[in-house]
Design a protein around this motif. Structure first.
Motif, PDB file in Angstrom:
ATOM      1  N   ASN A  74      -1.999  13.042   0.101  1.00  0.00           N
ATOM      2  CA  ASN A  74      -3.252  12.089   0.206  1.00  0.00           C
ATOM      3  C   ASN A  74      -3.887  12.190  -1.023  1.00  0.00           C
ATOM      4  O   ASN A  74      -4.842  11.498  -1.224  1.00  0.00           O
ATOM      5  CB  ASN A  74      -4.147  13.213   1.101  1.00  0.00           C
ATOM      6  CG  ASN A  74      -3.434  13.192   2.577  1.00  0.00           C
ATOM      7  OD1 ASN A  74      -3.059  12.585   3.173  1.00  0.00           O
ATOM      8  ND2 ASN A  74      -3.441  14.472   3.058  1.00  0.00           N
ATOM      9  N   ALA A 134       3.911  10.377   5.028  1.00  0.00           N
ATOM     10  CA  ALA A 134       2.708   9.271   4.883  1.00  0.00           C
ATOM     11  C   ALA A 134       2.314   9.403   3.450  1.00  0.00           C
ATOM     12  O   ALA A 134       1.811  10.378   2.725  1.00  0.00           O
ATOM     13  CB  ALA A 134       1.794   9.993   6.076  1.00  0.00           C
ATOM     14  N   TYR A 135       1.950   8.013   3.101  1.00  0.00           N
ATOM     15  CA  TYR A 135       1.316   8.102   1.623  1.00  0.00           C
ATOM     16  C   TYR A 135       0.051   7.560   1.720  1.00  0.00           C
ATOM     17  O   TYR A 135       0.009   6.109   2.031  1.00  0.00           O
ATOM     18  CB  TYR A 135       2.442   7.267   0.632  1.00  0.00           C
ATOM     19  CG  TYR A 135       1.867   7.209  -0.618  1.00  0.00           C
ATOM     20  CD1 TYR A 135       1.660   8.312  -1.556  1.00  0.00           C
ATOM     21  CD2 TYR A 135       1.339   6.063  -1.336  1.00  0.00           C
ATOM     22  CE1 TYR A 135       1.302   8.003  -2.646  1.00  0.00           C
ATOM     23  CE2 TYR A 135       0.808   5.657  -2.423  1.00  0.00           C
ATOM     24  CZ  TYR A 135       0.923   6.903  -3.386  1.00  0.00           C
ATOM     25  OH  TYR A 135       0.233   6.729  -4.444  1.00  0.00           O
ATOM     26  N   HIS A 136      -1.012   8.236   1.306  1.00  0.00           N
ATOM     27  CA  HIS A 136      -2.432   7.605   1.462  1.00  0.00           C
ATOM     28  C   HIS A 136      -2.624   6.833   2.551  1.00  0.00           C
ATOM     29  O   HIS A 136      -3.014   5.654   2.619  1.00  0.00           O
ATOM     30  CB  HIS A 136      -2.498   7.016   0.103  1.00  0.00           C
ATOM     31  CG  HIS A 136      -2.648   7.754  -1.001  1.00  0.00           C
ATOM     32  ND1 HIS A 136      -3.741   7.807  -1.851  1.00  0.00           N
ATOM     33  CD2 HIS A 136      -1.736   8.407  -1.791  1.00  0.00           C
ATOM     34  CE1 HIS A 136      -3.557   8.720  -2.658  1.00  0.00           C
ATOM     35  NE2 HIS A 136      -2.277   8.826  -2.936  1.00  0.00           N
ATOM     36  N   ALA A 137      -2.348   7.579   3.595  1.00  0.00           N
ATOM     37  CA  ALA A 137      -2.121   6.500   4.915  1.00  0.00           C
ATOM     38  C   ALA A 137      -3.058   6.641   5.838  1.00  0.00           C
ATOM     39  O   ALA A 137      -4.232   7.429   5.636  1.00  0.00           O
ATOM     40  CB  ALA A 137      -0.906   7.173   5.767  1.00  0.00           C
ATOM     41  N   SER A 176       0.926  -1.109  -0.036  1.00  0.00           N
ATOM     42  CA  SER A 176       0.050  -0.126   0.342  1.00  0.00           C
ATOM     43  C   SER A 176       0.867   1.354  -0.035  1.00  0.00           C
ATOM     44  O   SER A 176       0.527   2.460   0.192  1.00  0.00           O
ATOM     45  CB  SER A 176      -0.976   0.186   1.161  1.00  0.00           C
ATOM     46  OG  SER A 176      -2.024  -1.016   1.111  1.00  0.00           O
ATOM     47  N   THR A 177       2.255   1.179   0.026  1.00  0.00           N
ATOM     48  CA  THR A 177       3.128   2.226  -0.382  1.00  0.00           C
ATOM     49  C   THR A 177       3.782   2.372  -1.593  1.00  0.00           C
ATOM     50  O   THR A 177       3.511   3.018  -2.639  1.00  0.00           O
ATOM     51  CB  THR A 177       3.914   2.583   0.820  1.00  0.00           C
ATOM     52  OG1 THR A 177       3.364   2.501   2.287  1.00  0.00           O
ATOM     53  CG2 THR A 177       4.857   3.516   0.886  1.00  0.00           C
ATOM     54  N   ARG A 187      -0.947   9.745   9.273  1.00  0.00           N
ATOM     55  CA  ARG A 187      -0.892  11.122   8.504  1.00  0.00           C
ATOM     56  C   ARG A 187      -0.893  12.388   9.409  1.00  0.00           C
ATOM     57  O   ARG A 187      -0.382  13.314   9.146  1.00  0.00           O
ATOM     58  CB  ARG A 187      -2.553  11.473   7.765  1.00  0.00           C
ATOM     59  CG  ARG A 187      -2.570  10.659   6.590  1.00  0.00           C
ATOM     60  CD  ARG A 187      -3.806  11.479   5.825  1.00  0.00           C
ATOM     61  NE  ARG A 187      -5.262  11.442   6.479  1.00  0.00           N
ATOM     62  CZ  ARG A 187      -5.955  10.746   6.687  1.00  0.00           C
ATOM     63  NH1 ARG A 187      -5.806   9.401   6.102  1.00  0.00           N
ATOM     64  NH2 ARG A 187      -7.103  10.950   7.282  1.00  0.00           N
ATOM     65  N   ASP A 235       2.699   3.980   5.244  1.00  0.00           N
ATOM     66  CA  ASP A 235       1.067   4.340   5.160  1.00  0.00           C
ATOM     67  C   ASP A 235       0.592   3.605   6.663  1.00  0.00           C
ATOM     68  O   ASP A 235      -0.566   4.062   6.864  1.00  0.00           O
ATOM     69  CB  ASP A 235       0.444   3.485   4.119  1.00  0.00           C
ATOM     70  CG  ASP A 235       0.432   2.176   4.349  1.00  0.00           C
ATOM     71  OD1 ASP A 235      -0.831   1.619   4.201  1.00  0.00           O
ATOM     72  OD2 ASP A 235       1.404   1.561   4.319  1.00  0.00           O
TER      73      ASP A 235
END
Length: 231
Positions: free
Chosen positions: A219, A203-206, A32-33, A211, A187
């Motif tokens: 985001n 933070a990537y789409h975390a 997910s990262t 976040r 994340d």
């Protein structure tokens, strides 16, 4: 005070004047990262247990399960009997690099950073992603396989949040730089220890907790949006 410098890009650093070349090491989470899936959830789909495993994964990533090692053992136990060939099917059919990953890695290499992949997932995927993106070093968990099937066990020490932090600090030591010269990108809650040790946390789409603690939160858009912060 958080500042939205562009749509979907939030900073919690007062003077964003840093350059990528100011850093010497960058560490990435994988699932997910760098990639679009949680590999363990997709493997579980092979035995019809995706919903059960994914619920534990989600709780662990939100930080609702304090013991990541226990949560991983519980999930891996549900994979007992899965054909080893199912991992290749997940890699071929479901795993994709997240947008901007190749571009960000290329920029890091050009700036001379040492690159690290540290995953609470599995070496089967981590080594392939490492090679695909040209990452220097990868650490992940080893699934036990007997007679072509997963046994439901993990071999050796489990890569949890503290292990991610240790691997980041070790690479800094090898490179000869302080942790303040490192970037950590993740994340989930098990990324927080390494993010807390690094000079710059991303933070990537975390998950919300991640976040809220990161210095940079992407985001919307791809991983290469970090290059909007680090010129």
């Amino acid at each position: 005070m958080p500042t939205d410098i562009a749509p979907g890009l939030t900073l919690r650093i007062a003077t964003p004047t840093l350059k990528l070349s100011d850093f010497k090491v960058i560490a990435f989470d994988m699932d997910s990262t760098l990639i679009n899936i949680e590999c363990i959830d997709e493997i579980a789909d092979a035995v019809g247990r995706k919903a059960e495993v994914a619920a534990i994964t989600e709780a662990a990533m939100r930080g609702e399960i304090a013991d990541f090692k226990d949560s991983l053992r519980r999930r891996v136990a549900l994979l007992a009997g899965v054909p080893y060939a199912a991992l290749q099917e997940v890699y071929d059919q479901r795993l994709r690099l997240n947008p901007g990953a190749p571009e960000l890695l290329a920029a890091c290499r050009a700036a001379g950073l040492a690159t690290l992949l540290v995953s609470g997932g599995f070496t089967f995927f981590a080594e392939r992603v490492r090679e695909r993106l040209g990452i220097d070093v990868a650490h992940a968990n080893v699934l036990e396989v007997v007679d072509g099937r997963l046994t439901g066990k993990v071999l050796g020490d489990i890569v949890d949040g503290e292990a991610k932090k240790r691997h980041l600090l070790e690479l800094c030591r090898q490179v000869g730089c302080p942790p303040t010269a490192a970037i950590a990108v993740g994340d989930g809650a098990n990324d927080l220890p390494m993010m807390g040790a690094a000079g710059l946390s991303v933070a990537y789409h975390a998950k919300p907790r991640v976040r809220e603690q990161a210095m940079v939160a992407i985001n919307e858009g791809g991983l290469d949006r970090l290059l909007e912060v680090l010129r």
